[in-house]
Design a protein around this motif. Structure first.
Motif, mmCIF file in Angstrom:
data_model
loop_
_atom_site.group_PDB
_atom_site.id
_atom_site.type_symbol
_atom_site.label_atom_id
_atom_site.label_comp_id
_atom_site.label_asym_id
_atom_site.label_seq_id
_atom_site.Cartn_x
_atom_site.Cartn_y
_atom_site.Cartn_z
ATOM 1 N N ILE A 82 0.827 -1.209 0.000
ATOM 2 C CA ILE A 82 0.000 0.000 0.000
ATOM 3 C C ILE A 82 0.863 1.263 0.000
ATOM 4 C CG2 ILE A 82 -0.310 0.043 2.515
ATOM 5 C CD1 ILE A 82 -2.905 1.008 -0.150
ATOM 6 N N ASP A 83 2.019 1.222 0.684
ATOM 7 C CA ASP A 83 2.880 2.412 0.714
ATOM 8 C C ASP A 83 3.387 2.751 -0.683
ATOM 9 O OD1 ASP A 83 2.562 2.572 3.478
ATOM 10 O OD2 ASP A 83 4.209 1.169 3.816
ATOM 11 N N ARG A 86 0.499 4.316 -2.658
ATOM 12 C CA ARG A 86 0.144 5.669 -2.195
ATOM 13 C C ARG A 86 1.098 6.727 -2.740
ATOM 14 N NH1 ARG A 86 -1.075 4.000 3.532
ATOM 15 N NH2 ARG A 86 -3.319 3.651 3.604
ATOM 16 N N ARG A 87 2.342 6.328 -3.054
ATOM 17 C CA ARG A 87 3.274 7.309 -3.627
ATOM 18 C C ARG A 87 2.747 7.845 -4.945
ATOM 19 N NH1 ARG A 87 8.140 3.133 -2.711
ATOM 20 N NH2 ARG A 87 7.596 2.861 -0.530
#
Ligand SMILES: Nc1ncnc2c1ncn2[C@@H]1O[C@H](COP(=O)(O)OP(=O)(O)OP(=O)(O)O)[C@@H](O)[C@H]1O
Ligand SMILES: [Mg+2]
Lengths: 269, 277
Positions: A82-83, A86-87
């Protein structure tokens, strides 16, 4: 408008999305597609679930059921990083949420360095470029608390842009601003739209929606009631609920009266 | 005549509010002054001076009281503070963790170490640990033991302070960091904790003052001459000279540090108050 590739593969895709907080079902089956380069404004009364929908698109809220795709990646897949996704999704908040312990430049460089692992010089270059883009190059060394709300919001936009997102989400970006500061922020967003950014904007700024959006989505009670061009949804709404909402927006005096009565109803239970 | 009488009349009944207030203030001063005089007259100043203010004995304490005793007090305090800060941070994060057993462990730790007198912890470290683990030495000898004992106690208080500080950082900060692609841990380290520390700097400094005084409990560990801190040093000298002047000097040395630190804390608190406005 010609630069936009409308009709291409959807950049944002929301399928049969449900979200509940405890017993309170806030989103009741949302289907929505946003094409690359498209600007979609989401409007609707308070509590209709606009913020919740937006926050589900970058998974700040975990949907109860349904799927969310951004740029072909399924965010709702439990195995997705997810990280990393999200970028690619910028988010601008009503309350700006700048990091108050960092200068404007550091607000822009720290995420690049920590998250994207960019070098010092490159991060600084990207930061300066984006500060220029929002017209705040001269505030590089200021702290957020010394800036006006409008300036803070533009810094927040520049911070998101510094990560090189493919999609930008805005949650009522001008609602916390004094009226005279709204214009600068909207101008930045308008330019971003012209440059071809895919944007999903929750807003009460009808002029912006009418002039900048490719589509307007009207939400009420956790569902999408109408979805179409600004001229269609704002100019010639088909549903009574849309008409009602728009008339209240255009006649604030009447809205106040109604809010008071609904407050009384709410307070008595 | 009749007119003025009518105006003055209501005032004659009892005292006005202003009169009452000044009377009560006067009474408070009178009681205070009387107490001070009674104390000053009844105390035997001559004997007190003999026992607590012998210039030659005080002189003989220098420079050791500073270069040895105060230095050790500072060293014990700082090492205890360092251990407490690291341990307190870990426990605070455990307390905020989504893992149930972590929260539970942190809660129990905090309750136990806040509930016990620091003295017991010192005795426990000094006696029970060597008994339970014969042959093992706590690294750093006395310094290690003191750092551990002070740190264990301080960690319980600091954990609660740090937790409160982290929770005082607005939720939007974590959301902004996450939406920029920060992992939860990285957001915590880069964004949340630096802001939390700004908020809790005054209470942390207060904790330093408390530790500074608690370091006197080293008394109960049994230390070499070189390891003595202010309290032990003062007491030893008081018994060899059969005079209490060293106690007074040691006390002044504590105040030399704690009063300025307290001043700094109040300055920081006032500044933080202003920032809120
Ligand atoms: N974290 C939460 N926990 C519990 N309930 C929530 C939470 N967030 C939102 N809600 C509820 O969900 C409903 C929709 O909220 P949401 O913020 O999405 O509305 P909105 O359309 O953005 O309204 P507004 O125009 O006031 O911002 C509301 O009833 C709200 O109380
Ligand atoms: Mg909202």
């Amino acid at each position: 408008m010609t630069a936009k590739t409308l009709g291409g593969p959807p950049e944002i895709q929301v399928r049969a999305l449900y979200k509940s907080f405890g017993d309170n079902e806030v989103l009741k089956g949302i289907d929505l597609e946003i094409g690359r380069g498209e600007v979609v404004c989401v409007i609707g009364p308070s509590g209709s679930g606009k913020s919740t929908l937006l926050r589900c698109v970058n998974l700040l809220e975990e949907p109860t059921k349904g799927q969310v795709f951004v740029g072909g990646t399924e965010l709702t897949d439990p195995d997705v990083d997810i990280d990393a996704v999200r970028r690619r999704i910028g988010m601008v908040f009503q309350q700006f949420n700048l990091f108050p312990h960092l200068t404007v430049t550091e607000n822009l460089t720290l995420p690049q360095r920590r998250v994207l692992r960019r070098g010092k010089a490159e991060a600084a270059r990207v930061a300066a470029e984006n500060l220029g883009r929002v017209g705040l190059a001269e505030k590089a060394d200021a702290y957020p608390s010394s800036l006006s709300g409008g300036q803070q919001q533009r810094v927040a936009i520049a911070r998101s842009l510094s990560m090189g997102p493919e999609v930008m989400l805005f949650d009522e970006p001008t609602s916390a601003l004094d009226p005279e500061l709204v214009g600068d922020v909207l101008a930045v967003m308008r330019r971003l739209a012209e440059e071809g950014m895919t944007m999903m904007v929750v807003t009460h700024e009808m002029t912006f929606a009418r002039e900048v959006a490719d589509r307007v989505v009207f939400m009420d009670g956790g569902v999408i009631v109408e979805d179409g061009t600004p001229a269609r949804v704002i100019g010639a709404p088909r549903h009574e609920r849309t008409r009602h909402f728009l008339s209240r927006l255009l006649d604030p005096a009447m809205a106040e009266v109604e809010e008071e009565t609904s407050d009384q109803v709410g307070g008595s239970d | 005549m009749a007119d003025t009488d009518a105006v003055v009349q209501p005032r004659k009944k009892g005292l006005t509010r202003r009169q009452k207030r000044s009377l009560s203030r006067g009474a408070q001063y009178a009681v205070f002054v009387a107490a001070v005089i009674a104390f000053a007259v009844s105390a035997d100043w001559g004997r007190l001076k003999n026992q607590f203010a012998q210039a030659d004995i005080a002189e003989q304490m220098f420079p050791d009281v500073i270069t040895l005793a105060l230095k050790n007090t500072v060293l014990y305090t700082l090492s205890g503070f360092a251990v407490g800060l690291v341990l307190g941070m870990v426990i605070a994060l455990m307390r905020l963790s989504s893992v149930g057993p972590y929260r539970w462990f942190a809660g129990v730790y905090i309750e136990i170490f806040r509930g016990l007198p620091a003295l017991l912890i010192f005795i426990f470290i000094g006696v029970a640990v060597p008994l339970a683990f014969p042959g093992t030495e706590i690294v750093g000898g006395t310094y290690g033991k003191v750092a551990l004992a002070l740190g264990l106690v301080a960690a319980a208080y600091m954990a609660e302070t740090i937790r409160a500080g982290i929770q005082a950082v607005p939720k939007g900060q974590m959301e902004a960091a996450r939406s920029l692609g920060f992992s939860p841990a990285r957001a915590m380290v880069s964004i949340i904790i630096p802001q939390a520390f700004r908020i809790i700097l005054p209470p942390l400094t207060n904790e330093l003052v408390l530790l500074f005084k608690d370091s006197s409990l080293v008394l109960f560990l049994g230390v070499t001459l070189e390891e003595r801190e202010l309290s032990k040093y003062g007491r030893d000298l008081a018994s060899t000279t059969a005079n209490s002047t060293p106690i007074l000097v040691a006390g002044l040395c504590y105040l030399l540090v704690t009063i300025p630190l307290g001043f700094v804390v109040r300055r920081m608190e006032a500044k933080a108050q202003e920032a809120v406005k």
